[in-house]
Design a protein around this motif. Structure first.
Motif, PDB file in Angstrom:
ATOM      1  N   TRP A 104      34.962  27.773  38.893  1.00 46.76           N
ATOM      2  CA  TRP A 104      36.347  27.519  39.258  1.00 46.76           C
ATOM      3  C   TRP A 104      37.141  27.477  37.964  1.00 46.76           C
ATOM      4  O   TRP A 104      36.805  26.736  37.043  1.00 46.76           O
ATOM      5  N   GLY A 105      38.189  28.274  37.880  1.00 49.81           N
ATOM      6  CA  GLY A 105      39.032  28.285  36.696  1.00 49.81           C
ATOM      7  C   GLY A 105      39.941  27.074  36.666  1.00 49.81           C
ATOM      8  O   GLY A 105      40.043  26.329  37.657  1.00 49.81           O
ATOM      9  N   PRO A 106      40.621  26.838  35.554  1.00 50.77           N
ATOM     10  CA  PRO A 106      41.530  25.700  35.430  1.00 50.77           C
ATOM     11  C   PRO A 106      42.630  25.664  36.493  1.00 50.77           C
ATOM     12  O   PRO A 106      43.105  24.601  36.858  1.00 50.77           O
ATOM     13  N   SER A 107      43.019  26.825  37.005  1.00 52.38           N
ATOM     14  CA  SER A 107      44.070  26.876  38.025  1.00 52.38           C
ATOM     15  C   SER A 107      43.528  26.578  39.422  1.00 52.38           C
ATOM     16  O   SER A 107      44.286  26.493  40.380  1.00 52.38           O
ATOM     17  N   GLY A 108      42.195  26.459  39.535  1.00 55.23           N
ATOM     18  CA  GLY A 108      41.578  26.215  40.827  1.00 55.23           C
ATOM     19  C   GLY A 108      41.165  27.488  41.544  1.00 55.23           C
ATOM     20  O   GLY A 108      40.716  27.439  42.681  1.00 55.23           O
ATOM     21  N   ASP A 109      41.321  28.621  40.879  1.00 54.33           N
ATOM     22  CA  ASP A 109      40.920  29.900  41.465  1.00 54.33           C
ATOM     23  C   ASP A 109      39.487  30.224  41.047  1.00 54.33           C
ATOM     24  O   ASP A 109      39.100  29.973  39.906  1.00 54.33           O
ATOM     25  N   PRO A 110      38.714  30.819  41.950  1.00 52.07           N
ATOM     26  CA  PRO A 110      37.333  31.187  41.609  1.00 52.07           C
ATOM     27  C   PRO A 110      37.284  32.439  40.739  1.00 52.07           C
ATOM     28  O   PRO A 110      38.137  33.320  40.843  1.00 52.07           O
ATOM     29  N   GLU A 111      36.267  32.486  39.893  1.00 52.51           N
ATOM     30  CA  GLU A 111      36.096  33.643  39.019  1.00 52.51           C
ATOM     31  C   GLU A 111      34.621  33.955  38.848  1.00 52.51           C
ATOM     32  O   GLU A 111      33.779  33.069  38.833  1.00 52.51           O
ATOM     33  N   LEU A 112      34.343  35.237  38.760  1.00 53.10           N
ATOM     34  CA  LEU A 112      33.012  35.729  38.420  1.00 53.10           C
ATOM     35  C   LEU A 112      33.187  36.467  37.101  1.00 53.10           C
ATOM     36  O   LEU A 112      33.494  37.663  37.089  1.00 53.10           O
ATOM     37  N   LEU A 119      39.508  35.780  41.740  1.00 52.79           N
ATOM     38  CA  LEU A 119      39.954  35.813  43.131  1.00 52.79           C
ATOM     39  C   LEU A 119      41.111  34.847  43.332  1.00 52.79           C
ATOM     40  O   LEU A 119      40.927  33.638  43.371  1.00 52.79           O
ATOM     41  N   ARG A 120      42.299  35.421  43.457  1.00 55.45           N
ATOM     42  CA  ARG A 120      43.507  34.620  43.619  1.00 55.45           C
ATOM     43  C   ARG A 120      43.887  34.517  45.091  1.00 55.45           C
ATOM     44  O   ARG A 120      43.369  35.244  45.923  1.00 55.45           O
ATOM     45  N   ALA A 121      44.806  33.636  45.377  1.00 56.70           N
ATOM     46  CA  ALA A 121      45.368  33.511  46.721  1.00 56.70           C
ATOM     47  C   ALA A 121      46.841  33.890  46.631  1.00 56.70           C
ATOM     48  O   ALA A 121      47.516  33.568  45.653  1.00 56.70           O
ATOM     49  N   GLN A 122      47.317  34.592  47.639  1.00 56.25           N
ATOM     50  CA  GLN A 122      48.695  35.067  47.641  1.00 56.25           C
ATOM     51  C   GLN A 122      49.340  34.738  48.977  1.00 56.25           C
ATOM     52  O   GLN A 122      48.753  34.984  50.038  1.00 56.25           O
ATOM     53  N   ARG A 123      50.531  34.204  48.917  1.00 52.78           N
ATOM     54  CA  ARG A 123      51.274  33.895  50.131  1.00 52.78           C
ATOM     55  C   ARG A 123      51.787  35.201  50.738  1.00 52.78           C
ATOM     56  O   ARG A 123      52.382  36.026  50.064  1.00 52.78           O
ATOM     57  N   VAL A 124      51.537  35.373  52.036  1.00 51.41           N
ATOM     58  CA  VAL A 124      52.016  36.531  52.779  1.00 51.41           C
ATOM     59  C   VAL A 124      52.687  35.970  54.030  1.00 51.41           C
ATOM     60  O   VAL A 124      52.007  35.599  54.985  1.00 51.41           O
ATOM     61  N   GLY A 125      53.996  35.860  53.976  1.00 53.18           N
ATOM     62  CA  GLY A 125      54.720  35.217  55.075  1.00 53.18           C
ATOM     63  C   GLY A 125      54.318  33.752  55.154  1.00 53.18           C
ATOM     64  O   GLY A 125      54.414  33.022  54.175  1.00 53.18           O
ATOM     65  N   ASP A 126      53.802  33.343  56.299  1.00 55.57           N
ATOM     66  CA  ASP A 126      53.417  31.951  56.512  1.00 55.57           C
ATOM     67  C   ASP A 126      51.939  31.675  56.272  1.00 55.57           C
ATOM     68  O   ASP A 126      51.464  30.576  56.555  1.00 55.57           O
ATOM     69  N   ILE A 127      51.211  32.677  55.783  1.00 56.28           N
ATOM     70  CA  ILE A 127      49.781  32.485  55.539  1.00 56.28           C
ATOM     71  C   ILE A 127      49.428  32.806  54.086  1.00 56.28           C
ATOM     72  O   ILE A 127      50.234  33.352  53.351  1.00 56.28           O
ATOM     73  N   VAL A 128      48.231  32.452  53.722  1.00 53.01           N
ATOM     74  CA  VAL A 128      47.729  32.736  52.377  1.00 53.01           C
ATOM     75  C   VAL A 128      46.485  33.604  52.525  1.00 53.01           C
ATOM     76  O   VAL A 128      45.597  33.301  53.326  1.00 53.01           O
TER      77      VAL A 128
END
Length: 157
Positions: A104-112, A119-128
């Motif tokens: 888990w990176g410092p931002s809380g995103d997973p990394e290999l 692997l980031r998360a992106q908001r798409v309308g009302d979902i991520v």
């Protein structure tokens, strides 16, 4: 659209090290430079691809839009536009099974880091949904997040 991924080497038709005009030609799109200087980025809306370049002008990272980007998989795990928690679980299981460092990176995103996958998360309308960021070997490693351009942290498509 399904793209192949060769970790640290290429994503779809994009090979790390390409110049902006080569990336645009590979995507059959006009170049849209959105930011100049160190780690400039170019967004290609039709394929849903953001290309990040080093200060020397070479392709160093590729992010795929969660809602419109081409699909890329890690073996049988789809990485684009998926529920982040389920995708992370499957990616970490894959890493464990294959002896690949997952963290888990410092931002809380997973990394290999061994594969140059963030692997980031992106908001798409009302979902991520999941937004993978693929990096070349010079940007992949223990200091992964420090190499990612600031514009990626506010990315949308």
């Amino acid at each position: 659209m399904q793209w192949a991924w060769i970790p640290l080497v290429a994503v779809g038709p994009l090979e790390f090290g390409m110049r902006p005009d080569e990336v645009a030609a590979a995507l059959d799109e006009p170049t849209r430079r959105s930011r100049l200087g160190v780690n400039a980025d170019v967004y290609f809306p039709d394929p849903g691809v953001t290309a990040y370049f080093t200060d020397a002008g070479h392709l160093a990272a590729v992010a795929l839009c969660a809602s419109t980007g081409p699909q890329v998989s890690l073996e049988d795990v789809p990485l684009v536009g998926q529920v982040p928690s389920k995708t992370v679980e499957r990616v970490f299981s894959y890493a464990d099974l294959h002896g690949i460092k997952a963290a888990w990176g410092p931002s809380g995103d997973p990394e290999l880091t061994d594969l140059g996958l963030f692997l980031r998360a992106q908001r798409v309308g009302d979902i991520v949904l999941s937004r993978p960021l693929f990096l070349f070997s010079g940007w992949a490693g223990d200091m992964l997040e420090e190499c990612i351009p600031d514009s990626e942290w506010v990315a949308s498509c």
